[in-house]
Motif scaffolding. Sequence first.
Motif, PDB file in Angstrom:
ATOM      1  N   ILE A   1     -26.781  15.379 -23.749  1.00 62.91           N
ATOM      2  CA  ILE A   1     -25.839  14.425 -24.474  1.00 62.91           C
ATOM      3  C   ILE A   1     -26.468  13.787 -25.508  1.00 62.91           C
ATOM      4  N   SER A   2     -26.041  13.899 -26.832  1.00 66.16           N
ATOM      5  CA  SER A   2     -26.584  13.332 -27.934  1.00 66.16           C
ATOM      6  C   SER A   2     -25.990  12.050 -28.145  1.00 66.16           C
ATOM      7  N   LEU A   3     -24.811  11.867 -27.895  1.00 63.25           N
ATOM      8  CA  LEU A   3     -23.985  10.774 -28.208  1.00 63.25           C
ATOM      9  C   LEU A   3     -22.878  10.429 -27.407  1.00 63.25           C
ATOM     10  N   VAL A   4     -22.469   9.221 -27.156  1.00 60.93           N
ATOM     11  CA  VAL A   4     -21.130   8.805 -26.384  1.00 60.93           C
ATOM     12  C   VAL A   4     -20.381   7.879 -26.989  1.00 60.93           C
ATOM     13  N   SER A   5     -18.991   8.308 -27.087  1.00 58.92           N
ATOM     14  CA  SER A   5     -17.928   7.126 -27.701  1.00 58.92           C
ATOM     15  C   SER A   5     -17.323   6.435 -26.638  1.00 58.92           C
ATOM     16  N   VAL A   6     -17.120   5.290 -26.916  1.00 62.64           N
ATOM     17  CA  VAL A   6     -16.414   4.486 -25.939  1.00 62.64           C
ATOM     18  C   VAL A   6     -14.764   4.092 -25.984  1.00 62.64           C
ATOM     19  N   GLU A   7     -14.470   4.681 -27.199  1.00 60.14           N
ATOM     20  CA  GLU A   7     -12.977   4.787 -27.608  1.00 60.14           C
ATOM     21  C   GLU A   7     -12.764   5.592 -28.744  1.00 60.14           C
ATOM     22  N   ASN A   8     -11.433   5.688 -28.958  1.00 62.64           N
ATOM     23  CA  ASN A   8     -11.087   6.620 -30.369  1.00 62.64           C
ATOM     24  C   ASN A   8      -9.935   6.095 -30.982  1.00 62.64           C
TER      25      ASN A   8
ATOM     26  N   GLY B   1     -13.514  12.744 -23.081  1.00 61.92           N
ATOM     27  CA  GLY B   1     -13.500  12.449 -21.854  1.00 61.92           C
ATOM     28  C   GLY B   1     -13.859  13.568 -20.626  1.00 61.92           C
ATOM     29  N   ASN B   2     -13.309  13.367 -19.805  1.00 61.66           N
ATOM     30  CA  ASN B   2     -13.115  14.380 -18.819  1.00 61.66           C
ATOM     31  C   ASN B   2     -11.840  14.978 -18.287  1.00 61.66           C
ATOM     32  N   ASP B   3     -10.909  15.107 -19.277  1.00 63.33           N
ATOM     33  CA  ASP B   3      -9.649  15.744 -18.971  1.00 63.33           C
ATOM     34  C   ASP B   3      -9.846  17.159 -18.759  1.00 63.33           C
ATOM     35  N   CYS B   4      -9.238  17.340 -17.655  1.00 67.06           N
ATOM     36  CA  CYS B   4      -8.947  18.924 -17.111  1.00 67.06           C
ATOM     37  C   CYS B   4     -10.364  19.253 -16.483  1.00 67.06           C
ATOM     38  N   GLY B   5     -11.343  18.190 -16.366  1.00 66.79           N
ATOM     39  CA  GLY B   5     -12.567  18.694 -15.719  1.00 66.79           C
ATOM     40  C   GLY B   5     -13.453  19.491 -16.591  1.00 66.79           C
ATOM     41  N   VAL B   6     -13.296  18.913 -17.877  1.00 66.50           N
ATOM     42  CA  VAL B   6     -14.260  19.449 -18.847  1.00 66.50           C
ATOM     43  C   VAL B   6     -15.453  19.173 -18.818  1.00 66.50           C
ATOM     44  N   ILE B   7     -15.969  18.150 -18.292  1.00 69.84           N
ATOM     45  CA  ILE B   7     -17.446  17.670 -18.499  1.00 69.84           C
ATOM     46  C   ILE B   7     -18.557  18.717 -17.938  1.00 69.84           C
ATOM     47  N   PRO B   8     -18.324  19.503 -16.576  1.00 72.76           N
ATOM     48  CA  PRO B   8     -19.377  20.365 -16.022  1.00 72.76           C
ATOM     49  C   PRO B   8     -18.996  21.496 -16.724  1.00 72.76           C
ATOM     50  N   VAL B   9     -17.978  21.965 -17.091  1.00 74.52           N
ATOM     51  CA  VAL B   9     -17.774  23.378 -18.065  1.00 74.52           C
ATOM     52  C   VAL B   9     -18.556  22.991 -19.233  1.00 74.52           C
ATOM     53  N   ALA B  10     -18.346  21.934 -20.044  1.00 79.05           N
ATOM     54  CA  ALA B  10     -19.114  21.695 -21.156  1.00 79.05           C
ATOM     55  C   ALA B  10     -20.559  21.629 -21.043  1.00 79.05           C
ATOM     56  N   VAL B  11     -21.179  20.955 -20.120  1.00 74.16           N
ATOM     57  CA  VAL B  11     -22.494  20.882 -19.949  1.00 74.16           C
ATOM     58  C   VAL B  11     -23.101  22.331 -19.389  1.00 74.16           C
ATOM     59  N   GLN B  12     -22.269  23.319 -18.782  1.00 72.01           N
ATOM     60  CA  GLN B  12     -22.957  24.532 -18.527  1.00 72.01           C
ATOM     61  C   GLN B  12     -22.969  25.178 -19.884  1.00 72.01           C
ATOM     62  N   GLN B  13     -21.842  25.184 -20.486  1.00 69.50           N
ATOM     63  CA  GLN B  13     -21.655  26.035 -21.625  1.00 69.50           C
ATOM     64  C   GLN B  13     -22.831  25.465 -22.643  1.00 69.50           C
ATOM     65  N   ALA B  14     -22.990  24.396 -22.943  1.00 76.53           N
ATOM     66  CA  ALA B  14     -23.641  23.748 -23.934  1.00 76.53           C
ATOM     67  C   ALA B  14     -25.153  24.286 -23.544  1.00 76.53           C
ATOM     68  N   ARG B  15     -25.378  24.150 -22.436  1.00 77.09           N
ATOM     69  CA  ARG B  15     -26.901  24.561 -22.003  1.00 77.09           C
ATOM     70  C   ARG B  15     -27.092  26.146 -22.198  1.00 77.09           C
ATOM     71  N   LYS B  16     -26.153  26.953 -21.998  1.00 82.26           N
ATOM     72  CA  LYS B  16     -26.235  28.564 -22.214  1.00 82.26           C
ATOM     73  C   LYS B  16     -26.051  28.847 -23.570  1.00 82.26           C
ATOM     74  N   ASN B  17     -25.555  27.920 -24.202  1.00 81.43           N
ATOM     75  CA  ASN B  17     -25.572  28.367 -25.929  1.00 81.43           C
ATOM     76  C   ASN B  17     -26.448  27.413 -26.465  1.00 81.43           C
ATOM     77  N   ASN B  18     -27.359  26.598 -26.109  1.00 78.79           N
ATOM     78  CA  ASN B  18     -28.349  25.907 -26.530  1.00 78.79           C
ATOM     79  C   ASN B  18     -27.810  24.906 -27.614  1.00 78.79           C
ATOM     80  N   GLN B  19     -26.555  24.391 -27.093  1.00 81.84           N
ATOM     81  CA  GLN B  19     -25.929  23.295 -27.800  1.00 81.84           C
ATOM     82  C   GLN B  19     -26.106  21.859 -27.190  1.00 81.84           C
ATOM     83  N   LYS B  20     -25.607  20.719 -27.798  1.00 86.48           N
ATOM     84  CA  LYS B  20     -25.493  19.429 -27.441  1.00 86.48           C
ATOM     85  C   LYS B  20     -24.360  18.981 -27.570  1.00 86.48           C
ATOM     86  N   LEU B  21     -24.062  17.933 -27.038  1.00 86.45           N
ATOM     87  CA  LEU B  21     -22.626  17.425 -26.564  1.00 86.45           C
ATOM     88  C   LEU B  21     -22.461  15.900 -26.979  1.00 86.45           C
TER      89      LEU B  21
END
Length: 420
Positions: A255-262, A202-222
């Motif tokens: 963003i390769s995939l989005v879960s709607v619940e867990n 989700g976006n706990d602790c504001g992780v989304i912008p960090v994750a997008v920046q880091q995934a781009r930097k590391n050539n990863q997907k989310l």
Amino acid sequence: MRVTAFSGVLVGAAMVAGAIGYPLLAERALITETVYITKSVTNAVVYIDEHGSPIYTSTIATLDPGIESTAVVPSVVVASSTAAVIEPALPGPVLPTPAFSLDVQPTSASLSHAAERPAEHTTAPASSQATSVAVVPSSSQAAFNSQPSSAPEQGKSSDSFPLGITYDTFKGSQGSIECKTPDEMAAEFEKMKEFGIVRIYGNDCGVIPVAVQQARKNNQKLMAGIYTPNQDIQDVVSALSDAVSRYNGGDWSIISLVSVENERVNARVVTVAKVHDIFDQVRNALSKVGYYGPIGPVETVPAIVNSPDLCDKSDMTLVNIHAFFDPNTKAEDAGTFVKSEVQRVKNACPNKRVVVTESGWPSQGTSHDKAEVSKSAQAAAIKSIRASFDHDLFLFNAFDSTWKSDDDSTFNAERWWGIL
């Protein structure tokens, strides 16, 4: 993954659900220079908003006249035509890789549900021949976020996700939960570089912008997630849209995939009917901001086998499988166990691609029957899982989750699933 109840000190945090701040929504000036070229193409599709303003043109997916397309947006009718297409020389605003900065300040309200989970181109017709028009929802970022050349590729059934890993944004000890700082998250993403895709919840602790920046930097997907019903769908979708726009040039392919619940059906928090309703809400919200990739609920094997209609709307069958909870499985046989469980899921939901969204083994806790707990057992289990899967599986978890509570029902192992 099965979750445990938290002590009373976390009740206050749980009560502030929905109060997460999103400083990433602050506006910034953006100056874009657009260079146009003209060329002739056939079978053009013009996408416009409800006011009749053109957004972009696609010539990729063409069907016979009168046939409704499902490629990018609904109700796209394609007629044979020739048009002069004016489009940017580049597919969209191409941004240089930014100097890395983390301008997010997570708040304590980000802890709201911690106790509950473990886990486009414009056109000008050149002739009187008909050029087909598709109406799409307008958005303040439509022209910036749209990626017509890549959108039809999202979620292709022939694709596979690389071996992934799951990521937890919290730290602390039992009864004392804190958010990891943006710098701490960035440092941990650096340690996860070997994995082609990272799952966030989700976006706990504001992780989304960090994750997008880091995934781009590391050539990863989310693999992104919305932890419904605890998290507000629109809040998370807005955070994803803003981060993709600001840090990845509006390109949603990160963003390769989005879960709607867990595991909420497994925990009897929501019904299957409710999951279908949530799915529709998430699909609608994501399509409005330009994401057309796969989405679906994440559940356990028993929940899916007992309620195969969970798969009805899901683009893929997403399932968490942990061999450790089977008393008859040794660590070195974990991969074989997971493969057998995947087959059970395939039998319940035929013709659906199965993605294992969690699978791992703890390093500490209480051994039970053949399922022994130790660092060496964890290493053997991960080796076995990796020998059986090199795609469409997320190892659980990147780091230990010391903030969780021990519980006999989970063999006192909830805190110790970290493998890095």
